[in-house]
Design a protein around this motif. Structure first.
Motif, PDB file in Angstrom:
ATOM      1  N   LEU A 184       0.844  -1.203   0.024  1.00 43.27           N
ATOM      2  CA  LEU A 184       0.131  -0.126   0.108  1.00 43.27           C
ATOM      3  C   LEU A 184       0.851   1.291  -0.046  1.00 43.27           C
ATOM      4  O   LEU A 184       0.450   2.139  -0.526  1.00 43.27           O
ATOM      5  N   THR A 185       2.015   1.153   0.515  1.00 42.23           N
ATOM      6  CA  THR A 185       3.085   2.316   0.347  1.00 42.23           C
ATOM      7  C   THR A 185       3.562   2.717  -0.851  1.00 42.23           C
ATOM      8  O   THR A 185       3.662   3.551  -1.589  1.00 42.23           O
ATOM      9  N   THR A 186       3.735   1.213  -1.635  1.00 48.03           N
ATOM     10  CA  THR A 186       4.164   1.457  -3.048  1.00 48.03           C
ATOM     11  C   THR A 186       3.142   1.874  -3.864  1.00 48.03           C
ATOM     12  O   THR A 186       3.428   2.708  -4.831  1.00 48.03           O
ATOM     13  N   PHE A 187       1.907   1.274  -3.660  1.00 50.50           N
ATOM     14  CA  PHE A 187       0.728   1.897  -4.490  1.00 50.50           C
ATOM     15  C   PHE A 187      -0.498   2.339  -3.700  1.00 50.50           C
ATOM     16  O   PHE A 187      -1.393   1.318  -3.485  1.00 50.50           O
ATOM     17  N   PRO A 188      -0.304   3.497  -3.369  1.00 57.02           N
ATOM     18  CA  PRO A 188      -1.434   3.919  -2.417  1.00 57.02           C
ATOM     19  C   PRO A 188      -2.889   3.884  -3.122  1.00 57.02           C
ATOM     20  O   PRO A 188      -3.947   3.975  -2.531  1.00 57.02           O
ATOM     21  N   GLN A 189      -2.651   3.809  -4.630  1.00 57.96           N
ATOM     22  CA  GLN A 189      -4.262   3.752  -5.420  1.00 57.96           C
ATOM     23  C   GLN A 189      -4.927   2.412  -4.907  1.00 57.96           C
ATOM     24  O   GLN A 189      -5.843   2.326  -5.231  1.00 57.96           O
ATOM     25  N   LEU A 190      -4.272   1.567  -4.258  1.00 53.42           N
ATOM     26  CA  LEU A 190      -4.912   0.227  -4.016  1.00 53.42           C
ATOM     27  C   LEU A 190      -5.631   0.305  -2.664  1.00 53.42           C
ATOM     28  O   LEU A 190      -6.309  -0.572  -2.094  1.00 53.42           O
ATOM     29  N   GLU A 191      -5.841   1.446  -2.136  1.00 50.66           N
ATOM     30  CA  GLU A 191      -6.569   1.639  -0.838  1.00 50.66           C
ATOM     31  C   GLU A 191      -7.928   1.160  -1.061  1.00 50.66           C
ATOM     32  O   GLU A 191      -8.619   1.547  -1.929  1.00 50.66           O
ATOM     33  N   GLY A 192      -8.515   0.189  -0.411  1.00 46.43           N
ATOM     34  CA  GLY A 192      -9.857  -0.370  -0.690  1.00 46.43           C
ATOM     35  C   GLY A 192      -9.881  -1.663  -1.311  1.00 46.43           C
ATOM     36  O   GLY A 192     -10.964  -2.298  -1.286  1.00 46.43           O
ATOM     37  N   VAL A 193      -8.883  -1.854  -2.046  1.00 42.12           N
ATOM     38  CA  VAL A 193      -8.677  -3.452  -2.448  1.00 42.12           C
ATOM     39  C   VAL A 193      -8.455  -4.449  -1.455  1.00 42.12           C
ATOM     40  O   VAL A 193      -7.606  -4.358  -0.388  1.00 42.12           O
ATOM     41  N   ARG A 194      -9.010  -5.699  -1.577  1.00 43.37           N
ATOM     42  CA  ARG A 194      -8.770  -6.592  -0.702  1.00 43.37           C
ATOM     43  C   ARG A 194      -7.682  -7.434  -0.753  1.00 43.37           C
ATOM     44  O   ARG A 194      -7.276  -7.638  -2.236  1.00 43.37           O
ATOM     45  N   LEU A 195      -6.940  -8.109  -0.072  1.00 45.75           N
ATOM     46  CA  LEU A 195      -6.180  -9.138  -0.387  1.00 45.75           C
ATOM     47  C   LEU A 195      -6.719 -10.702  -0.277  1.00 45.75           C
ATOM     48  O   LEU A 195      -7.585 -10.631   0.758  1.00 45.75           O
ATOM     49  N   THR A 196      -6.472 -11.438  -0.883  1.00 47.27           N
ATOM     50  CA  THR A 196      -7.035 -12.732  -0.981  1.00 47.27           C
ATOM     51  C   THR A 196      -6.399 -13.934  -0.479  1.00 47.27           C
ATOM     52  O   THR A 196      -6.968 -14.709   0.228  1.00 47.27           O
TER      53      THR A 196
END
Length: 462
Positions: free
Chosen positions: A359-371
């Motif tokens: 999430l530090t690398t890609f803050p755009q992923l906020e809200g994305v789930r890890l599976t």
């Protein structure tokens, strides 16, 4: 006493709630193995077997050795014995990076260094030819890799690497901060080095399964859920054969063989002399849910390259066929005593740390789930790796120290083991057998309790 410099991942930690949301629905499971579909099940060994070549371990090293042995000598009886199931350990858990590097460290001279570089490229091409020629059901993406500076002091390393590549005509391209962020939108990137010919991405579990099916189709006899408990050298109750004592749900049995390849990875060697030459080190990874086209557009990454940062504890990450990000690295955990346990595969603090770093690398992923979150052990040597030990006058080849090198190095090591068998039978040596770097056997790791400080000296956690 000086203070350790904080990394970009420590300076820019995402909000706890964002990380909690990402991790809330993860499963402790290997994404690649979940994505494999219904695996082929091979029988257990229930009766004595006599083989020309016996291979122990159905990871990449063992699979390549069995497959190539049968291709070199189509009339030979080749038996492959696996304690669990094909590709279940490190070979079915890594990131699927097929790189050209054949060894870490060591002190090869300039000629041997050039030979290793060329052989790495040749073996990458050979693996690609096998995937295509054998019709293996696994992706083979010629994406290359981007090495990434995530701190200002990394930039010089990339510039030096770019200059060295230019001197030998390698098609590497240095990207400054603006260019690398235009290529892949991460606020952590300070520079990049594009290496288009050095890495191919694959699906590690499907590659292992495909190699097993191809080997079986060629006549290799594969036995799963069959554990080798002991190796008996020739002349010690086994006549002229090497004897492998096995146990399985079907009972005990013996495999008698003229030649044996041991590809047991992180597991203790069947040869006592090499028990301390490698130690098992656990690494960890996470996978996101499939990303939307909109989110992928915000990140860029249109070339789908493998990515590797130059952090002190590096991360490696890539996109899957269904546009997930598989993100791994950073932690390398040695457990005192060198034990291998299923419980060690679940390390919540490692999964959380990886989620934070992603999430530090890609803050755009906020809200994305890890599976998925998972771990696995690989065998690391106290030296450049890989190394091939041997016993019984060369009739037993022990392939080890492959941690971090991956698919292409396992292919190279398997071919080298078979080269050595051919030399025993009167064949000529090869360029592989002549390499001084690969003839070196590293010093053993110290025994416990001295080993743990030694592991820490290698930059590992405990």
């Amino acid at each position: 006493m000086g203070h350790r410099r904080q990394t970009v991942f420590e300076r820019n930690v995402p909000a706890r709630s964002v990380v909690d949301h990402a991790l809330a629905r993860t499963r402790q499971a290997v994404f690649w193995q979940d994505d494999l579909g219904e695996p082929v099940v091979y029988p257990t060994l229930s009766a004595p077997v006599r083989a020309d070549v016996a291979v122990v371990g159905a990871g990449y090293a063992g699979l390549w050795a069995a497959l190539r042995a049968r291709q070199r000598h189509p009339g030979a009886r080749v038996v492959l014995i696996e304690g669990r199931s094909v590709g279940w350990a490190a070979s079915g858990r890594d990131g699927g990076f097929c790189g050209t590097r054949l060894t870490y460290g060591g002190r090869p001279d300039a000629d041997e260094r050039a030979a290793l570089t060329r052989l790495g490229q040749e073996h990458l091409a050979a693996v690609g030819s096998a995937v295509a020629g054998l019709g293996l059901d696994c992706p083979w993406e010629r994406t290359g890799v981007v090495d990434l500076a995530v701190e200002l002091h990394h930039i010089d390393r990339l510039q030096e690497a770019a200059s060295a590549a230019a001197r030998v005509g390698a098609p590497h391209t240095f990207l400054d901060r603006a260019k690398v962020r235009a290529e892949i939108a991460s606020p952590t990137y300070e520079a990049g080095l594009v290496r288009p010919d050095d890495v191919v991405l694959t699906h590690p579990a499907r590659l292992a399964a495909g190699l097993a099916q191809a080997a079986s189709a060629l006549g290799v006899e594969i036995f799963e859920q069959t554990r080798v408990t002991r190796l008996v050298p020739p002349g010690r109750g086994g006549g002229g054969d090497v004897v492998l004592r096995t146990t399985s749900p079907a009972g005990e049995a013996a495999v008698r063989a003229d030649r044996v390849v041991l590809g047991t990875g992180a597991f203790p060697s069947l040869l006592r002399r090499y028990r301390r030459h490698t130690v098992p080190v656990y690494g960890y990874a996470i996978a996101t849910e499939p990303l939307s086209a909109e989110l992928l557009g915000a990140i860029g990454w249109r070339g789908r390259q493998g990515l590797r940062d130059l952090a002190r504890r590096a991360h490696r990450y890539r996109l899957t066929a269904d546009d997930r990000i598989v993100f791994g690295g950073h932690d390398a955990v040695y457990h005192p005593g060198g034990h291998l346990r299923r419980a060690y595969e679940n390390r919540p603090e490692a999964s959380r740390r990886l989620a934070e770093h992603l999430l530090t690398t890609f803050p755009q992923l906020e809200g994305v789930r890890l599976t998925h979150r998972w771990g696995g052990a690989a065998g690391t040597a106290n030296g450049p790796g890989p190394f091939l030990g041997q016993a019984a006058g060369g009739r037993v080849q022990h392939v080890a120290g492959l941690a971090g090198l991956g698919v292409v190095a396992t292919h190279f090591a398997a071919e080298l083991a078979l080269d050595r068998f051919d030399v025993l039978d009167g064949g000529a040596g090869t360029e592989r057998t002549a390499l001084r770097t690969l003839r070196q056997v590293p010093a053993p790791h110290p025994p416990e309790p001295l080993r743990s400080p030694g592991a820490l000296g290698l930059g590992l956690d405990t």
